[in-house]
Motif scaffolding. Structure first.
Motif, PDB file in Angstrom:
ATOM      1  N   ILE A   1      44.859  35.706  40.314  1.00  0.00           N
ATOM      2  CA  ILE A   1      45.658  37.000  39.664  1.00  0.00           C
ATOM      3  C   ILE A   1      46.906  36.369  39.034  1.00  0.00           C
ATOM      4  N   THR A   2      47.468  35.154  39.105  1.00  0.00           N
ATOM      5  CA  THR A   2      48.528  34.728  38.171  1.00  0.00           C
ATOM      6  C   THR A   2      47.964  34.588  36.991  1.00  0.00           C
ATOM      7  N   GLY A   3      46.574  33.894  36.904  1.00  0.00           N
ATOM      8  CA  GLY A   3      45.948  33.523  35.376  1.00  0.00           C
ATOM      9  C   GLY A   3      45.875  34.583  34.868  1.00  0.00           C
ATOM     10  N   GLU A   4      45.486  35.952  35.349  1.00  0.00           N
ATOM     11  CA  GLU A   4      45.294  37.073  34.832  1.00  0.00           C
ATOM     12  C   GLU A   4      46.270  37.630  34.091  1.00  0.00           C
TER      13      GLU A   4
ATOM     14  N   ASN B   1      49.037  36.095  33.096  1.00  0.00           N
ATOM     15  CA  ASN B   1      49.789  35.245  32.182  1.00  0.00           C
ATOM     16  C   ASN B   1      48.685  35.376  30.839  1.00  0.00           C
ATOM     17  N   ASN B   2      48.167  36.656  30.412  1.00  0.00           N
ATOM     18  CA  ASN B   2      47.392  36.607  29.425  1.00  0.00           C
ATOM     19  C   ASN B   2      48.243  36.726  28.271  1.00  0.00           C
ATOM     20  N   ALA B   3      47.907  35.970  27.218  1.00  0.00           N
ATOM     21  CA  ALA B   3      48.683  35.857  26.087  1.00  0.00           C
ATOM     22  C   ALA B   3      48.862  37.051  25.072  1.00  0.00           C
ATOM     23  N   GLU B   4      47.555  37.843  24.839  1.00  0.00           N
ATOM     24  CA  GLU B   4      47.429  39.088  24.181  1.00  0.00           C
ATOM     25  C   GLU B   4      47.998  40.206  24.870  1.00  0.00           C
ATOM     26  N   HIS B   5      48.022  40.389  26.461  1.00  0.00           N
ATOM     27  CA  HIS B   5      48.645  41.465  26.991  1.00  0.00           C
ATOM     28  C   HIS B   5      49.200  40.868  28.478  1.00  0.00           C
ATOM     29  N   PRO B   6      50.152  40.188  28.156  1.00  0.00           N
ATOM     30  CA  PRO B   6      51.070  39.791  29.595  1.00  0.00           C
ATOM     31  C   PRO B   6      51.541  40.864  30.531  1.00  0.00           C
ATOM     32  N   THR B   7      51.298  40.653  31.783  1.00  0.00           N
ATOM     33  CA  THR B   7      51.402  41.886  32.664  1.00  0.00           C
ATOM     34  C   THR B   7      51.712  41.332  34.211  1.00  0.00           C
TER      35      THR B   7
ATOM     36  N   LEU C   1      28.842  30.514  44.169  1.00  0.00           N
ATOM     37  CA  LEU C   1      30.253  30.265  44.314  1.00  0.00           C
ATOM     38  C   LEU C   1      30.566  29.181  43.236  1.00  0.00           C
ATOM     39  N   GLN C   2      31.973  29.789  42.852  1.00  0.00           N
ATOM     40  CA  GLN C   2      32.599  28.957  41.679  1.00  0.00           C
ATOM     41  C   GLN C   2      33.935  28.493  42.303  1.00  0.00           C
ATOM     42  N   THR C   3      34.057  27.334  42.238  1.00  0.00           N
ATOM     43  CA  THR C   3      35.484  26.528  42.681  1.00  0.00           C
ATOM     44  C   THR C   3      36.098  25.887  41.524  1.00  0.00           C
ATOM     45  N   LEU C   4      37.234  26.263  41.076  1.00  0.00           N
ATOM     46  CA  LEU C   4      37.817  25.586  39.762  1.00  0.00           C
ATOM     47  C   LEU C   4      39.017  25.051  40.468  1.00  0.00           C
ATOM     48  N   LEU C   5      39.514  23.802  39.922  1.00  0.00           N
ATOM     49  CA  LEU C   5      40.513  22.933  40.278  1.00  0.00           C
ATOM     50  C   LEU C   5      41.947  23.222  39.619  1.00  0.00           C
ATOM     51  N   ALA C   6      41.816  24.241  38.689  1.00  0.00           N
ATOM     52  CA  ALA C   6      43.276  24.196  37.905  1.00  0.00           C
ATOM     53  C   ALA C   6      44.187  24.828  38.693  1.00  0.00           C
ATOM     54  N   ASP C   7      45.356  24.649  38.271  1.00  0.00           N
ATOM     55  CA  ASP C   7      46.525  25.474  39.118  1.00  0.00           C
ATOM     56  C   ASP C   7      46.153  27.005  39.228  1.00  0.00           C
ATOM     57  N   GLU C   8      45.998  27.666  38.004  1.00  0.00           N
ATOM     58  CA  GLU C   8      45.587  28.882  37.766  1.00  0.00           C
ATOM     59  C   GLU C   8      44.364  29.337  36.835  1.00  0.00           C
ATOM     60  N   PHE C   9      43.779  30.067  36.752  1.00  0.00           N
ATOM     61  CA  PHE C   9      42.491  30.346  35.964  1.00  0.00           C
ATOM     62  C   PHE C   9      42.445  31.986  35.751  1.00  0.00           C
ATOM     63  N   SER C  10      41.722  32.199  34.864  1.00  0.00           N
ATOM     64  CA  SER C  10      41.605  33.837  34.713  1.00  0.00           C
ATOM     65  C   SER C  10      40.039  34.183  34.541  1.00  0.00           C
ATOM     66  N   ALA C  11      39.955  35.315  34.106  1.00  0.00           N
ATOM     67  CA  ALA C  11      38.492  35.863  34.011  1.00  0.00           C
ATOM     68  C   ALA C  11      37.607  34.972  32.884  1.00  0.00           C
ATOM     69  N   ALA C  12      38.575  34.485  31.895  1.00  0.00           N
ATOM     70  CA  ALA C  12      37.682  33.931  30.833  1.00  0.00           C
ATOM     71  C   ALA C  12      37.195  32.603  31.118  1.00  0.00           C
ATOM     72  N   ASP C  13      37.753  31.721  32.537  1.00  0.00           N
ATOM     73  CA  ASP C  13      37.254  30.703  32.984  1.00  0.00           C
ATOM     74  C   ASP C  13      35.979  30.781  33.830  1.00  0.00           C
ATOM     75  N   LEU C  14      35.703  31.982  34.290  1.00  0.00           N
ATOM     76  CA  LEU C  14      34.816  32.477  35.433  1.00  0.00           C
ATOM     77  C   LEU C  14      33.281  32.773  34.384  1.00  0.00           C
ATOM     78  N   THR C  15      32.400  32.443  35.218  1.00  0.00           N
ATOM     79  CA  THR C  15      31.026  33.140  34.843  1.00  0.00           C
ATOM     80  C   THR C  15      30.670  34.318  35.409  1.00  0.00           C
ATOM     81  N   TRP C  16      30.678  35.374  34.848  1.00  0.00           N
ATOM     82  CA  TRP C  16      30.539  36.629  35.285  1.00  0.00           C
ATOM     83  C   TRP C  16      28.980  37.040  35.469  1.00  0.00           C
ATOM     84  N   THR C  17      28.541  37.884  36.692  1.00  0.00           N
ATOM     85  CA  THR C  17      27.133  38.294  36.723  1.00  0.00           C
ATOM     86  C   THR C  17      27.040  39.657  36.681  1.00  0.00           C
ATOM     87  N   LYS C  18      26.068  40.423  36.269  1.00  0.00           N
ATOM     88  CA  LYS C  18      26.010  41.817  36.466  1.00  0.00           C
ATOM     89  C   LYS C  18      25.121  41.979  37.611  1.00  0.00           C
TER      90      LYS C  18
END
Length: 723
Positions: free
Chosen positions: A52-55, A57-63, A12-29
């Motif tokens: 969801i908010t962090g995803e 606000n993607n700089a290359e693909h804002p959506t 389980l990954q717990t991040l303290l930032a107000d918002e985070f994206s997929a780049a901040d997580l460690t993914w497992t297959k």
């Protein structure tokens, strides 16, 4: 990366930032029967909104992400459950998908007739088929934990291209509704000017003038047009021919994106060769406009030694007899089956646009061309152009022989060998051996001609003997297109780019297409005088018409042949010498002719000879071919029957059309029309596709039944009680 089989092995990954994206997580297959192999991560359920908010606000693909699917279970509804069963399941999809409302895009079948009940982040018209989506599961066994399953992390469409954001090459900004109306003509004009490299200030001024013709004066037009030009410039700068590192895949992607400009496509395989037929909407319009009942020429085998696949161009002649490209075929196959495939597709495309379209004649420039598909599909006569053989011979004679008189003599002797094909006692190969013996000291030229031309000379001479030959004006127009294509295709090109088909397709559909569109538009509208003048004087035929007849002086020389001198305006009173008068094999000492081209001095001298009707100096090959056709027709025996009457009627009809064409050619359309008698005719009834329309009138006779014609509107006042 190690592939897990159970989510119990994932931390389980717990991040303290107000918002985070997929780049901040460690993914497992993880590999399960439900998920196959996907990227997953475990986070606290209370942090899903931050993810969801962090995803978004993607700089290359804002959506933004909308909920595509939603499922829910009540607690205690499952007696037995797995560790990945959900209490709440939601699939989030990028709001630029999954539908694709762009040109050539597809909608989901379930959404064509269903009301849009979801609140999307983007308007439906801005949806571009983005495939980025992920799922969030609130675990049944652990309600405070959310399982994130990322199915597609890239913001790309089905073709693998970026479809929104700053990396999207086709994006023009979100304020499209505030931009004034830009019709296709003004848009194509702007793109053509930008592709040709004109300054941005000139492009902006021309764009504003074009928009004002349709929308009128507008205060915000200058700023909006400036933004439009900047955005179109960004699109052109971002555009590239390499849509994929693999050339075959790149061409396949281009075909998918430009289906309206492709009339035939066959991918390369072990059994089938590569074939790509390109025709834009503008080229289709010019095919119907200038090709109906007129000549269509084929410029074949371009780049056979430099390009990956040779290029064949189909040309039509406009109102001033300039050659315009109407289709491009990229293939190496010349088999009858393959030629029939793409020719049939082209004919069906044109006749779907105009069912009455038909070609008046077909000009080929390669004796290896398949003639049966042309005769079967177009049902028109076929002519042969000698521009290629003339250019190759003159270019190599000048290159491999240093003496000017020897160059003209060898070129004249080669012309005599070609002219001898209509004589029964002619022996071309024997005459060629005599030529080699007479010029045995020209070793370089003799070796070149023996190795390159002798093995295939009989094939070329057979085509010249059996097919009627095209005129010098038609040959000059094809040669001018060849020079323009060679200049545009090979300039600023890297060595590796020539072996890529996508590079050739990109160059054809952008710069070369824009050049001919702008040239024809400038000639017809007069909007760009410099472009119009350059287009008018692009062929040697029109440059020759500007030379006065008194500038041509005929002379005699005892050693070789008669020659003529043409006063040159550019050389300040100098003369250009033209030898071997009266045929395609005339040679001139100007720089343009020494490169193997058909120059204006040769054409001017031949035109003066034709006007003076001096047969002693000779005639062109096309005139000789025309006389041969007439002679063979006159030699056909006819008995004194009805067949003779029908033949005479056909000949008189052809004679009348030829005389009219000759009158228009020499006098001009304006003089011919001004001499016609004015006749008043009755107004014709409307027709639809050749069938007489039924005219419904609003009046009827007394004996006619009611109900026929249009119903008259009643003018009686309605009573207040009825209202």
């Amino acid at each position: 990366m190690e592939i897990k089989t159970s989510i119990s092995e994932i931390p389980l990954q717990t991040l303290l930032a107000d918002e985070f994206s997929a780049a901040d997580l460690t993914w497992t297959k993880i590999s399960t029967s439900e998920h196959h192999v996907d990227d997953v991560a475990l986070i606290p359920y209370a942090r899903v909104e931050a993810f969801i908010t962090g995803e978004s606000n993607n700089a290359e693909h804002p959506t933004r992400f909308h909920i595509e699917r939603n499922r829910k279970r009540e607690r205690g509804s499952l007696k037995e459950y797995k560790n990945d069963d959900y209490l709440l399941y939601r699939m989030y999809w990028c709001s630029f998908g999954p539908e694709n409302y762009t040109e050539g895009g597809e909608m989901l079948p379930s959404r064509k007739y269903r009301l849009n009940t979801r609140k999307r982040a983007a308007r439906p018209q801005s949806m571009r088929g983005c495939t980025c989506h992920f799922s969030v599961k609130r675990l049944y066994s652990r309600p405070l934990v959310a399982l994130i399953i990322y199915h597609e992390r890239k913001h790309v469409n089905k073709l693998g291209l970026s479809c929104h954001g700053p990396l999207d090459r086709d994006a023009i900004g979100p304020k499209a509704k505030k931009v004034p109306y830009v019709c296709s003509e003004v848009q194509q004009q702007t793109l053509s000017l930008m592709y040709l490299g004109l300054p941005e200030e000139n492009v902006l001024q021309a764009h504003i003038e074009g928009v004002q013709r349709y929308s009128g004066p507008n205060r915000s037009l200058d700023s909006a047009s400036s933004q439009y030009i900047q955005k179109m410039g960004m699109i052109i700068k971002r555009s590239t021919h390499e849509l994929d590192l693999n050339d075959q895949a790149s061409v396949r992607i281009w075909v998918e994106k430009n289906k309206k400009s492709v009339f035939y496509y066959q991918d390369a395989s072990e059994s089938d060769p590569f074939i790509l037929g390109i025709q834009t909407e503008w080229q289709l319009q010019q095919t119907v406009r200038f090709g109906h009942g007129s000549l269509v020429a084929a410029h074949s085998s371009f780049g056979i030694s430099k390009l990956k696949y040779p290029l064949t161009t189909l040309l039509v002649y406009d109102s001033t007899n300039h050659a315009l490209p109407i289709a491009w075929i990229i293939t190496r196959s010349i088999s009858k089956t393959d030629v029939f495939k793409y020719m049939k597709a082209l004919v069906e495309r044109v006749r779907n646009f105009d069912p009455s379209w038909t070609a008046g004649g077909w000009i080929v420039d390669d004796p290896t061309s398949q003639l049966d598909p042309i005769r079967e599909l177009f049902s028109c006569p076929i002519l042969f152009s000698t521009w290629r053989i003339r250019r190759s011979w003159l270019k190599n004679v000048v290159k491999r022989c240093r003496n000017g008189e020897i160059q003209c003599e060898i070129f004249r002797r080669l012309g005599e060998i070609v002219r001898g094909v209509w004589r029964q006692e002619s022996d071309p190969m024997g005459d060629l051996e005599v030529l080699f013996q007479d010029f045995v000291d020209q070793v370089d030229f003799v070796e070149y001609f023996k190795s390159f031309w002798v093995p295939k000379l009989e094939m070329w001479l057979e085509a010249i003997r059996t097919l009627p030959l095209s005129s010098l004006e038609s040959n000059g127009a094809i040669e001018e297109y060849h020079l323009n294509l060679k200049q545009k295709a090979y300039e600023d090109s890297h060595l590796d780019s020539l072996q890529r088909v996508d590079w050739l397709v990109h160059r054809l559909t952008t710069e070369i297409h824009s050049t001919y569109w702008l040239s024809l538009h400038s000639f017809e509208s007069g909007s760009f005088p410099d472009v119009k003048e350059r287009f008018t004087n692009s062929t040697s035929w029109y440059r020759a018409l500007k030379i006065p007849d008194q500038n041509v002086v005929f002379c005699e020389e005892g050693r070789f042949c008669n020659f003529a001198k043409v006063l040159s305006v550019k050389s300040n009173g100098g003369f250009r010498t033209v030898r071997n008068l009266g045929s395609e094999f005339s040679c001139c000492d100007c720089d343009w002719a020494l490169k193997g081209n058909l120059c204006k001095h040769v054409l001017k001298v031949n035109n003066v000879i034709l006007e003076r009707k001096n047969g002693i100096l000779g005639t062109s090959l096309s005139c000789e071919s025309f006389k041969q056709v007439i002679y063979e027709l006159s030699e056909k025996p006819f008995d004194d029957s009805t067949c003779l009457d029908e033949s005479l009627a056909w000949v008189l009809q052809v004679q009348e059309r030829v005389l009219r064409l000759n009158e228009v050619n020499f006098k001009g359309v304006e003089k011919v029309v001004s001499g016609l008698e004015m006749k008043w005719g009755s107004k014709k009834e409307r027709t639809f596709v050749g069938n007489k329309a039924v005219v419904l009138t609003s009046f009827r006779s007394r004996g006619q039944k009611r109900g026929l014609g249009f119903k008259r509107s009643s003018r009686k006042r309605k009573r207040v009680s009825r209202l």
